[in-house]
Design a protein around this motif. Sequence first.
Motif, PDB file in Angstrom:
ATOM      1  N   ALA A 111     -12.236  15.513  12.335  1.00 50.04           N
ATOM      2  CA  ALA A 111     -11.096  15.777  13.215  1.00 50.04           C
ATOM      3  C   ALA A 111     -10.019  16.572  12.478  1.00 50.04           C
ATOM      4  CB  ALA A 111     -10.525  14.465  13.741  1.00 50.04           C
ATOM      5  N   TYR A 112      -9.766  16.196  11.225  1.00 51.36           N
ATOM      6  CA  TYR A 112      -8.748  16.896  10.440  1.00 51.36           C
ATOM      7  C   TYR A 112      -9.175  18.332  10.156  1.00 51.36           C
ATOM      8  CZ  TYR A 112      -5.483  18.073   6.726  1.00 51.36           C
ATOM      9  OH  TYR A 112      -4.529  18.690   5.967  1.00 51.36           O
ATOM     10  N   THR A 113     -10.433  18.546   9.789  1.00 53.37           N
ATOM     11  CA  THR A 113     -10.892  19.904   9.490  1.00 53.37           C
ATOM     12  C   THR A 113     -10.872  20.781  10.734  1.00 53.37           C
ATOM     13  OG1 THR A 113     -13.202  19.217   9.738  1.00 53.37           O
ATOM     14  CG2 THR A 113     -12.297  19.259   7.496  1.00 53.37           C
ATOM     15  N   VAL A 114     -11.220  20.206  11.877  1.00 55.66           N
ATOM     16  CA  VAL A 114     -11.174  20.970  13.127  1.00 55.66           C
ATOM     17  C   VAL A 114      -9.725  21.346  13.452  1.00 55.66           C
ATOM     18  CG1 VAL A 114     -11.511  20.794  15.629  1.00 55.66           C
ATOM     19  CG2 VAL A 114     -13.319  20.054  14.072  1.00 55.66           C
ATOM     20  N   TRP A 115      -8.803  20.390  13.235  1.00 57.79           N
ATOM     21  CA  TRP A 115      -7.394  20.656  13.486  1.00 57.79           C
ATOM     22  C   TRP A 115      -6.879  21.775  12.579  1.00 57.79           C
ATOM     23  CZ3 TRP A 115      -2.925  19.585  10.440  1.00 57.79           C
ATOM     24  CH2 TRP A 115      -1.728  19.757  11.120  1.00 57.79           C
ATOM     25  N   GLN A 116      -7.241  21.737  11.290  1.00 55.87           N
ATOM     26  CA  GLN A 116      -6.832  22.777  10.353  1.00 55.87           C
ATOM     27  C   GLN A 116      -7.439  24.133  10.730  1.00 55.87           C
ATOM     28  OE1 GLN A 116      -4.419  22.559   8.532  1.00 55.87           O
ATOM     29  NE2 GLN A 116      -4.614  21.253   6.758  1.00 55.87           N
ATOM     30  N   CYS A 117      -8.693  24.129  11.121  1.00 53.33           N
ATOM     31  CA  CYS A 117      -9.361  25.362  11.535  1.00 53.33           C
ATOM     32  C   CYS A 117      -8.640  25.977  12.734  1.00 53.33           C
ATOM     33  CB  CYS A 117     -10.820  25.066  11.870  1.00 53.33           C
ATOM     34  SG  CYS A 117     -11.688  26.501  12.530  1.00 53.33           S
ATOM     35  N   LYS A 118      -8.328  25.160  13.731  1.00 55.28           N
ATOM     36  CA  LYS A 118      -7.627  25.658  14.922  1.00 55.28           C
ATOM     37  C   LYS A 118      -6.246  26.191  14.559  1.00 55.28           C
ATOM     38  CE  LYS A 118     -10.618  24.786  18.103  1.00 55.28           C
ATOM     39  NZ  LYS A 118     -11.296  25.877  18.783  1.00 55.28           N
ATOM     40  N   MET A 119      -5.567  25.512  13.607  1.00 54.48           N
ATOM     41  CA  MET A 119      -4.245  25.958  13.193  1.00 54.48           C
ATOM     42  C   MET A 119      -4.329  27.363  12.576  1.00 54.48           C
ATOM     43  SD  MET A 119      -1.641  24.353  10.381  1.00 54.48           S
ATOM     44  CE  MET A 119      -2.690  24.836   9.014  1.00 54.48           C
ATOM     45  N   TYR A 120      -5.298  27.578  11.682  1.00 58.97           N
ATOM     46  CA  TYR A 120      -5.417  28.891  11.047  1.00 58.97           C
ATOM     47  C   TYR A 120      -5.899  29.955  12.035  1.00 58.97           C
ATOM     48  CZ  TYR A 120      -4.191  27.437   6.375  1.00 58.97           C
ATOM     49  OH  TYR A 120      -3.491  26.994   5.285  1.00 58.97           O
ATOM     50  N   GLN A 121      -6.739  29.576  12.985  1.00 61.37           N
ATOM     51  CA  GLN A 121      -7.141  30.524  14.023  1.00 61.37           C
ATOM     52  C   GLN A 121      -5.939  30.934  14.877  1.00 61.37           C
ATOM     53  OE1 GLN A 121     -10.301  28.375  15.970  1.00 61.37           O
ATOM     54  NE2 GLN A 121     -11.893  29.351  14.715  1.00 61.37           N
ATOM     55  N   GLN A 122      -5.078  29.948  15.170  1.00 58.85           N
ATOM     56  CA  GLN A 122      -3.873  30.252  15.953  1.00 58.85           C
ATOM     57  C   GLN A 122      -2.906  31.121  15.148  1.00 58.85           C
ATOM     58  OE1 GLN A 122      -3.450  29.428  19.253  1.00 58.85           O
ATOM     59  NE2 GLN A 122      -1.741  30.867  19.063  1.00 58.85           N
ATOM     60  N   LEU A 123      -2.752  30.834  13.855  1.00 57.00           N
ATOM     61  CA  LEU A 123      -1.913  31.672  12.999  1.00 57.00           C
ATOM     62  C   LEU A 123      -2.447  33.104  12.948  1.00 57.00           C
ATOM     63  CD1 LEU A 123      -1.147  29.262  10.025  1.00 57.00           C
ATOM     64  CD2 LEU A 123       0.515  30.240  11.618  1.00 57.00           C
ATOM     65  N   HIS A 124      -3.770  33.234  12.860  1.00 58.03           N
ATOM     66  CA  HIS A 124      -4.386  34.568  12.852  1.00 58.03           C
ATOM     67  C   HIS A 124      -4.080  35.297  14.155  1.00 58.03           C
ATOM     68  CE1 HIS A 124      -7.821  37.283  13.787  1.00 58.03           C
ATOM     69  NE2 HIS A 124      -7.524  37.722  12.577  1.00 58.03           N
ATOM     70  N   GLN A 125      -4.241  34.610  15.267  1.00 58.39           N
ATOM     71  CA  GLN A 125      -4.004  35.244  16.565  1.00 58.39           C
ATOM     72  C   GLN A 125      -2.523  35.606  16.741  1.00 58.39           C
ATOM     73  OE1 GLN A 125      -6.539  36.166  18.624  1.00 58.39           O
ATOM     74  NE2 GLN A 125      -4.893  37.336  19.554  1.00 58.39           N
ATOM     75  N   ASP A 126      -1.635  34.702  16.345  1.00 60.81           N
ATOM     76  CA  ASP A 126      -0.195  34.980  16.456  1.00 60.81           C
ATOM     77  C   ASP A 126       0.194  36.177  15.583  1.00 60.81           C
ATOM     78  OD1 ASP A 126       0.044  32.875  18.187  1.00 60.81           O
ATOM     79  OD2 ASP A 126       0.924  31.503  16.707  1.00 60.81           O
ATOM     80  N   ALA A 127      -0.348  36.232  14.364  1.00 64.22           N
ATOM     81  CA  ALA A 127      -0.046  37.350  13.473  1.00 64.22           C
ATOM     82  C   ALA A 127      -0.568  38.658  14.068  1.00 64.22           C
ATOM     83  CB  ALA A 127      -0.649  37.110  12.094  1.00 64.22           C
ATOM     84  N   MET A 128      -1.783  38.650  14.586  1.00 65.01           N
ATOM     85  CA  MET A 128      -2.344  39.860  15.195  1.00 65.01           C
ATOM     86  C   MET A 128      -1.486  40.326  16.378  1.00 65.01           C
ATOM     87  SD  MET A 128      -5.064  40.995  13.661  1.00 65.01           S
ATOM     88  CE  MET A 128      -5.931  41.949  14.877  1.00 65.01           C
ATOM     89  N   ASP A 129      -1.076  39.383  17.230  1.00 67.07           N
ATOM     90  CA  ASP A 129      -0.251  39.747  18.386  1.00 67.07           C
ATOM     91  C   ASP A 129       1.098  40.313  17.944  1.00 67.07           C
ATOM     92  OD1 ASP A 129      -2.306  38.880  20.011  1.00 67.07           O
ATOM     93  OD2 ASP A 129      -1.384  36.933  20.431  1.00 67.07           O
ATOM     94  N   SER A 130       1.706  39.665  16.950  1.00 72.42           N
ATOM     95  CA  SER A 130       3.010  40.139  16.464  1.00 72.42           C
ATOM     96  C   SER A 130       2.893  41.516  15.835  1.00 72.42           C
ATOM     97  CB  SER A 130       3.579  39.164  15.435  1.00 72.42           C
ATOM     98  OG  SER A 130       3.818  37.916  16.026  1.00 72.42           O
ATOM     99  N   PHE A 131       1.865  41.717  15.039  1.00 70.42           N
ATOM    100  CA  PHE A 131       1.706  42.993  14.349  1.00 70.42           C
ATOM    101  C   PHE A 131       1.332  44.104  15.323  1.00 70.42           C
ATOM    102  CE2 PHE A 131       0.492  40.448  10.334  1.00 70.42           C
ATOM    103  CZ  PHE A 131       1.822  40.210  10.083  1.00 70.42           C
ATOM    104  N   LYS A 132       0.594  43.777  16.364  1.00 69.69           N
ATOM    105  CA  LYS A 132       0.241  44.804  17.355  1.00 69.69           C
ATOM    106  C   LYS A 132       1.472  45.287  18.112  1.00 69.69           C
ATOM    107  CE  LYS A 132      -4.587  43.796  18.149  1.00 69.69           C
ATOM    108  NZ  LYS A 132      -5.597  43.238  19.050  1.00 69.69           N
TER     109      LYS A 132
END
Length: 150
Positions: free
Chosen positions: A124-145
Amino acid sequence: MCHFKLSVSLFITAVLERYCPLLKEHLNVSTAVVNPNARGQRNNILAWFWCMDVEKDANSSDWLNKFYRVHWLCAKALKDHWSEEYLLVQHEMKWTCDFFLHKAEQWIQLATITKDAEQVRHVAYTVWQCKMYQQLHQDAMDSFKRVWHM
């Protein structure tokens, strides 16, 4: 009479385009020729009247010629600096996105390891961390675009 008014109007327009209003900040003294390595001169910009070259006086005065060369070199260095900075920022934006994606992939690998070991809380913790980094990646991509079209 109309032709005379038109030519006067065109002359006044040409004069006003060449001679801008003189502001107090245009009257600052530049010490770049006296001390080109002095601190705080990096962002200095010459006032408009230094760029006029009245009666080709730059060719007749060694001091003015040196003055123009020093300021031209400073302006070129500043332009080169910002061109390099522009390139670096683009790379840093890509590296940031790649880092978030890499961390998400690391957590996916840890999730498969903990899943095989049947450790439910760890999964559960690893899935939560994975989702957090995926969301950070998506937020960064959206902001940079929005800033740059990557």
